[in-house]
Design an enzyme around this catalytic site. Structure first.
Site: not given
Ligand SMILES: NC(=O)C1=CN([C@@H]2O[C@H](COP(=O)(O)OP(=O)(O)OC[C@H]3O[C@@H](n4cnc5c(N)ncnc54)[C@H](OP(=O)(O)O)[C@@H]3O)[C@@H](O)[C@H]2O)C=CC1
Ligand SMILES: CC(C)=CCC[C@@H](C)[C@H]1CC[C@H]2C3=C(CC[C@]12C)[C@@]1(C)CCC(=O)C[C@@H]1CC3
Length: 344
Positions: A8-10, A13, A171, A193
Site C-alpha cells: 500500500t502507498g507504493a 517514497g 515510526s 500521527y
C-alpha cells in the site's frame, strides 16, 4: 514459485523504493501496487518496468482511508490472486504538521538532543479531521483501513499449509504516551500521527497472538528519517536541502537519519528475506545508516502492554462491526431512496 506481494502507498517514497528493491532481488516477485492515485500509480509502474522490463507489476485502486474503497479493493484482490505472500501496510499520512520551534531550540541544548532528532518527541503536532466515514482521518488511513483490509483478505492470508506475512511501516515517533485506550482514534489530542503509529505496533503484536496458528505473521519496521513527500510536508524542500550538510553531520551521532527512500526501505526489504519464526513479535526492526553510509537493520524492543494490546484489539473488532453496520444501513437507505425515486 511466484510470490504475491501487495504494497500500500507504493507510488512514492519508501513504498516505491521497496518495490524497486524487491524486483532487483527476486525475479519470482509478483507486485501489486495498491494506490489511491492511479495516475501516480501508472507512473510508478512505468518507472519500475524501465529497470525491470520482464517484471509482473499489477495496479490496484485503494484509498486506505475510505471504508467502501477498502472493501472494493479487497474484493478485487480476491478475484485476482489465490493467496498473498506479503502484505506491506505502508501507506501513511501526517496532515498539517507543525514543528514547535521553541521546543526544538530547548531540546538542542539538552541532554535529550539525540533522542529528539531520532524520535521528534515533543516537537511535532498535527491537525486532524473527520473523513467521510466519520472516522479521524489519520487513524483511518494509518491504521483502521489497513486493519479492515487484513480482515477482508484473511482467506488469502490464512491459507492452510502456507505462511503469509504482514509488514507495517511504523515510526520512531510512535509513543505510548500519545495513545489513549479511551480515545483510540485520537479525537482529542494533537499527536494523531504518533498515536496511530503506536496503535500499529500494538495491532501487530495482537495479530501475532491471534493469527500465528493460522500461518499469518506480522512485523513492524521503522524506516528512520527519510526525505519523502511526507517530510517535505513538514518543512519545505528548499529548507531540507539547505540543512542537508547538518543532517549528514547529525548522522555521526544518530544512525536513524537514513535520509534516502532506498536506505529507509532497508528493514522492509530485510523482512522479505527473513523466516518469520526467527523474528521477535515484540521488536520493531529499524532501518539504520552508519556515519560511513552503511545501511543495516536492527531490532529494538517496543514499549508494549499486553493487557492494553488485547483491549485495543477488541475495540478494533467492535469498531469494525459498527462501521459495517453503518455501511449496510446507508446502502439500505440509498436502496429505499432509489425505490422511492423509481416509483415517483
Ligand atoms: N519519511 C519518513 O521520515 C518516515 C515515514 N514513515 C512512514 O513511511 C510510510 C511511507 O511514507 P513516505 O514514503 O515517507 O511518504 P510518501 O508521502 O512519499 O508516501 C506515502 C504513500 O502513502 C500513500 N497514501 C497516503 N494516503 C493514502 C490513502 N488514503 N490511500 C492509499 N494510499 C495513501 C501516498 O499516496 P499519494 O501519492 O496518493 O499521496 C504515498 O504513496 C508512511 O506510513 C509514513 O508514516 C515512518 C517514519 C519516517
Ligand atoms: C537540523 C534539523 C535536522 C532540523 C529538523 C528538525 C525537525 C524538523 C526534525 C528533527 C527530527 C525529525 C523527525 C521527523 C520529522 C522531522 C523532524 C521532527 C519524523 C517525525 C518524520 C516522520 C516519522 O515518522 C518519524 C520522524 C522522526 C524524526
Amino acid at each position: 514459485m511466484e510470490k504475491v506481494v501487495v504494497v500500500t502507498g507504493a507510488n512514492s517514497g519508501i513504498g516505491l523504493a521497496l518495490c524497486e528493491r524487491l524486483l532487483s532481488s527476486d525475479s519470482q516477485v509478483r507486485l501489486c501496487l495498491a494506490c489511491r492515485n492511479m495516475e501516480r500509480a501508472e507512473a510508478a509502474r512505468a518507472a519500475l518496468l524501465t529497470s525491470h522490463s520482464s517484471a509482473r507489476v499489477d495496479l490496484l485502486h485503494l484509498d486506505v482511508g475510505s471504508v467502501p474503497s477498502v472493501l472494493g479493493a479487497a474484493e478485487e484482490v480476491k478475484t485476482r490472486y489465490s493467496r498473498i505472500d506479503f502484505l506491506y501496510l505502508n501507506a501513511g499520512i501526517m496532515p498539517n504538521p507543525t514543528v514547535d520551534i521553541r521546543a526544538f531550540f530547548k531540546g538542542l541544548f539538552s541532554r535529550n538532543v539525540i533522542n529528539m532528532f531520532a524520535t521528534a518527541e515533543g516537537l511535532l503536532t498535527q491537525q486532524d479531521q473527520l473523513n467521510s466515514d466519520g472516522l479521524q482521518e489519520v487513524f483511518a488511513t494509518n491504521l483502521f483501513g489497513h486493519f479492515l483490509l487484513i480482515r477482508e483478505l484473511e482467506p488469502l492470508l490464512c491459507q492452510p499449509g502456507h505462511t503469509s506475512r504482514l509488514v507495517w511501516t511504523s515510526s520512531s515517533n510512535a509513543r505510548r504516551s500519545a495513545f489513549s485506550i479511551e480515545d483510540i482514534q485520537h479525537r482529542r489530542g494533537k499527536e494523531p500521527y504518533s498515536s496511530s503509529k503506536y496503535a500499529s505496533d500494538m495491532l501487530s503484536l495482537a495479530l501475532n497472538t491471534h493469527k500465528n496458528k493460522q500461518g499469518l505473521f506480522s512485523s513492524v519496521i521503522c524506516p528512520g528519517l527519510v526525505m519523502t513527500n511526507l517530510t517535505y510536508g513538514i518543512l519545505p524542500s528548499f529548507f531540507w536541502t539547505l540543512i542537508m550538510p547538518i543532517m549528514w553531520l547529525i548522522r555521526i551521532f544518530t544512525n536513524t537519519f537514513t535520509l534516502t527512500p532506498y536506505a529507509g526501505a532497508e528493514a522492509l526489504h530485510w523482512m522479505f528475506l527473513q523466516k518469520p519464526e526467527s523474528l521477535d513479535p515484540r521488536a520493531k526492526y529499524h532501518s539504520l545508516t552508519s556515519g560511513l553510509g552503511t545501511n543495516y537493520t536492527e531490532p529494538r524492543i517496543m514499549d508494549l502492554d499486553d493487557e492494553m494490546t488485547e483491549v485495543f484489539f477488541s475495540k478494533l473488532l467492535e469498531l469494525e462491526r459498527a462501521v459495517r453496520r453503518n455501511l449496510s444501513e446507508k446502502t439500505a437507505d440509498s436502496e429505499h431512496y432509489q425505490q422511492y425515486i423509481n416509483r415517483t
